[in-house]
Design an enzyme around this catalytic site. Structure first.
Site, mmCIF file in Angstrom:
data_model
loop_
_atom_site.group_PDB
_atom_site.id
_atom_site.type_symbol
_atom_site.label_atom_id
_atom_site.label_comp_id
_atom_site.label_asym_id
_atom_site.label_seq_id
_atom_site.Cartn_x
_atom_site.Cartn_y
_atom_site.Cartn_z
ATOM 1 N N GLY A 42 43.655 36.161 42.755
ATOM 2 C CA GLY A 42 44.154 37.476 43.135
ATOM 3 C C GLY A 42 44.194 37.730 44.630
ATOM 4 C CB THR A 61 39.978 37.900 44.498
ATOM 5 O OG1 THR A 61 39.534 36.574 44.210
ATOM 6 C CG2 THR A 61 40.025 38.131 45.993
ATOM 7 C CG ASP A 62 41.450 38.998 38.095
ATOM 8 O OD1 ASP A 62 40.883 37.978 37.636
ATOM 9 O OD2 ASP A 62 41.999 39.837 37.358
ATOM 10 C CD1 TRP A 63 38.768 32.074 38.447
ATOM 11 C CD2 TRP A 63 37.913 34.072 38.935
ATOM 12 N NE1 TRP A 63 37.396 31.930 38.598
ATOM 13 C CE2 TRP A 63 36.850 33.141 38.891
ATOM 14 C CE3 TRP A 63 37.618 35.396 39.241
ATOM 15 C CZ2 TRP A 63 35.535 33.485 39.134
ATOM 16 C CZ3 TRP A 63 36.298 35.757 39.473
ATOM 17 C CH2 TRP A 63 35.278 34.808 39.422
#
Length: 779
Positions: free
Chosen positions: A233, A229-231
């Site tokens: 996300g 995931t994006d941080w």
């Protein structure tokens, strides 16, 4: 068959679930009793951002010194695949030397609109160019035995409301524009990890989107790595796991690990899905963990020299009237503008690099054989009038034969978490330009910034070069171009419109509340301007040189295109040759022409080289959603060879066998057929979308839930308004005290969904606390 079946069989359910999220902000969890090490992931993408102290995702806290290379938007202007491979290799080497196993980059989202605040991190408006260059960056990074992490998959097109916005895009545009770059990277460079984006795509969050991940990424393209995931996300951790999202970052202190365990115990998640995810993650960990590998020594001076060379190859000469450049020895030159002394060399946010060293143009110009008559700051960097600074600069300009005027965008205008407001250069800088051209006819403007700009002064000055964001060596590189030590060879990887109102997504961008409607469809960048015959300031692929080139002897043999290129000038230089395909008399709506090949060719004066470019059947194809595959339309296609999309030097027509399409017929799509896409009726967009449009607005009567944003609290009761306004107070406060980057980062909080509060605070503000706050706001 799982690679690590025996090891997984020895794990408890809780241990397996624990591997699915981070140990802390940057590291995965270790299981010491089983010999499973932790690995570190950290930011790129144009240099290493490894924080030695307190961690954050927005570049607020300083990182360890590293080489700051030109950003992707800058490197893309080099069109030089071998150069970008070398830059990736150097960045990967620095990462490995610091025990970083996964470098989070490159970014390869499409520049749908020039206002996107993160465009400086992305390569191009064109998916073919994006995919080719990003693939080389990935290969270079991974040549060091670590992982690159291409991002953000997929359709991450705006920063405003990025954690909840629903990107509404039709299937053909999704495939031909937004996924093509990722497909090239997966198939050509085999990245070990890919980062999912925050946003929704057609109603589903990207990190739990079964169609994007299971159907396309893993099944169709054959990706066998890890999706992270994006941080912050993650939305629904269990749904993400079902969609092959193996790793959630950063740590949530076990909050989402429990969700996985509970789902398996309750029978709503099959444990085999978790086992497969653990198997993928273990394969990555054992492939790239560095504790037992030879440490690498980095020659930072050598890397600085590479950063300088990368900047030289990427700077674009936009105007050179009367051959004012290069500057001759002894010329009386005034250097004006704060950016000459204090360069604008990178964007802000998670890509913020702490440069090992930093050069500026003023020092190098003063050390040259030019007669530098003086330097003047000219303007306040962050805006605001100063008659004194303008007067000093104007007075100095009167005593010079040539004025070098350094202007552009300041640090607050291009940053993660916030989009640009317009394409304008600050008013105080434009006033300075007008004042100086009144007293000196020989003005050369040196632009800094991460993308396209409106240039109202373009016809009034003699020269313009665009440095983009050229990294720590940009000062040397700019001086070398101005002095003629290096022949400029960069070409624009995006179109410069005359006015922002000319941009095809002008009416739709950004999506303000619930959705972002991609009504312009395929017609992004040059695909729109060329098809709709809209004049531009500078076309895609444009850039000047100090020498001239001649194209000749075009030959086409099936999919092989070859021709001669000759340097007809008096200095060595490089030409970026570009191949475009234009279909004649197509039955379906499509862009007039598309880039399908390029090469950067270096030639001495008088030298000729035979250039060969290879096409594939895919290069002639369009995506047909009905059969879920690519098809070639039967007919005649022009193969065009040029030095920009508007400078075509040779062309030849070839015939291709294929199908007679029964979908996307021009007569059925009156606006798309002529690229009149700035005011598409809902009915026509819905026809290519295949469904009714969801509401683009928030439902203000609905109670706020965990997937709603703090931004929306302003529309509720006094508690919601107070909560929102309290955060906005800090935004205005930081602006007032001269910390615009910190002020911008407040938008990360404003646009954050409530579900992320407990996860981002590691449970310090619990889910129960957030639910209580929501009950108060909803009263």
């Amino acid at each position: 068959m799982m690679k690590h079946q025996d090891l997984i069989g020895r794990m408890t359910l809780e241990e397996k679930a624990s591997l699915m999220s981070g140990q802390n902000f940057w590291n995965t969890k270790a299981i010491e009793r089983l010999g499973i090490p932790s690995i570190m992931l950290t930011d790129g993408p144009h240099g290493l951002r490894k924080q030695g102290g307190r961690a954050d995702h927005l570049g607020l806290n300083k990182s360890l010194p590293a080489t700051c290379y030109p950003t992707a938007a800058t490197l893309a202007n080099s069109w030089d695949k071998s150069l970008i491979y070398d830059v990736g290799k150097d960045i990967g080497k620095e990462a490995r030397s610091e025990k970083v196993s996964v470098l989070l980059g490159p970014g390869l989202n499409i520049k749908r609109n020039p206002l996107c605040g993160r465009n400086f991190e992305y390569f191009s408006e064109d998916p073919y160019l994006t995919g080719e260059l990003a693939s080389e960056m990935v290969k270079g990074i991974q040549s060091n035995g670590i992982s690159a992490c291409p991002k953000h998959y997929a359709v991450n097109s705006q920063e405003h409301m990025r954690m909840t916005i629903d990107e509404i895009v039709d299937e053909r545009s999704l495939r031909e524009i937004y996924l093509t770059g990722f497909e090239k990277v997966v198939k050509e460079s085999n990245p070990y990890t890919i980062m999912s984006s925050y946003n929704k795509v057609n109603g589903e969050f990207a990190n739990e989107n079964q169609y994007l991940a299971n159907d396309i990424l893993y099944s169709e393209w054959g990706f066998d790595g890890v999706v992270v995931t994006d941080w912050g996300g993650n939305n629904d951790r269990v749904a993400g796991l079902r969609a092959h999202n193996q790793l959630e970052m950063p740590s949530t202190n076990g909050i989402t690990d429990k969700e996985i365990v509970n789902a398996i115990n309750e029978g709503t998640l099959d444990e085999s899905i978790l086992n497969q995810a653990v198997d993928h993650l273990l394969s990555l960990i054992f492939k790239v963990h560095l504790d037992d590998k030879e440490p690498l020594q980095v020659d930072y001076n050598q890397h600085h020299n590479k950063a300088v060379e990368a900047a030289r190859q990427s700077i674009v000469l936009l105007k050179n009237e009367s051959n004012i450049l290069p500057l001759k020895d002894g010329k009386r030159v005034a250097v004006i503008g704060d950016f000459a002394k204090n360069p604008r060399y990178q964007g802000a946010g998670s890509s913020l690099i702490n440069p090992y060293k930093l050069s500026n143009s003023l020092d190098y110009l003063q050390g040259s054989k030019l007669n530098i008559v003086g330097y003047a700051q000219g303007y306040k960097r962050m805006g605001g009038k100063s008659s004194k600074l303008v007067q000093e600069a104007t007075s100095l300009s009167k005593s010079a034969e040539v004025v070098l005027l350094f202007i552009g965008l300041d640090e607050s205008t291009e940053a993660e978490g916030v989009d640009r407001n317009d394409l304008k250069i600050a008013h105080n800088q434009l006033e300075l330009v007008e004042s100086i051209i009144q007293v000196n006819d020989n003005v050369v403007v040196v632009l800094s910034g991460g993308g396209a700009l409106e240039l109202p002064f373009a016809d009034k000055v003699k020269g313009i070069i665009h440095t983009y964001l050229s990294g720590q060596g940009g000062g040397e590189a700019v001086a070398d171009i101005l002095l003629g030590n290096c022949n400029p060879s960069g070409k624009l990887s995006e179109t410069f419109p005359l006015h922002y109102s000319d941009v095809p997504s002008y009416s739709y961008y950004p999506g303000q509340q619930a959705t972002s409607e991609h009504k312009e469809g395929l017609f992004i960048g040059y695909r729109y301007y060329e098809t709709a015959n809209v004049p531009v300031r500078y076309p895609f692929g444009y850039g000047l040189s100090y020498t001239t080139f001649e194209f000749s002897n075009l030959m086409i043999d099936k999919f092989t295109v070859s021709f001669d290129l000759t340097n007809t000038g008096e200095v060595a230089g490089a030409e970026i040759v570009q191949l475009y395909i234009e279909m004649l008399d197509s039955r379906i709506f499509r862009a007039r022409k598309e880039l399908k090949g390029f090469d950067k060719v270096y030639l001495d004066p008088g030298e000729t080289k035979r250039v060969t470019l290879t096409l594939t059947k895919r290069d002639f194809s369009f995506f047909n959603p009905v059969i879920n595959d690519w098809e070639v339309e039967s007919g005649n296609y022009k193969i065009q060879i040029g030095s920009s999309i508007q400078e075509i030097h040779m062309e030849e027509t070839v015939q291709m066998d294929g199908v007679s399409p029964s979908i996307f017929i021009k007569s059925e799509f009156p606006h798309y057929s002529i690229a009149d896409v700035k005011q598409i009726p809902d009915s026509e967009f819905e026809k290519i979308l295949g469904r009714r449009l969801p509401s683009k607005h928030w439902d203000s009567n609905k109670d706020l839930g965990m997937n709603d944003t703090i931004n929306q609290a302003q529309y509720k009761n006094w508690i919601g308004k107070l909560f929102y306004n309290s955060i906005m107070f800090f935004h205005f406060f930081f602006k007032k005290i001269g910390r615009p980057l910190t002020a911008n980062n407040v938008y990360f909080i404003i646009n954050m969904p409530f579900r992320q509060v407990d996860r981002f605070t590691g449970g310090k503000v619990s889910k129960k606390n957030v639910e209580t706050l929501l009950r108060w706001i909803n009263r």
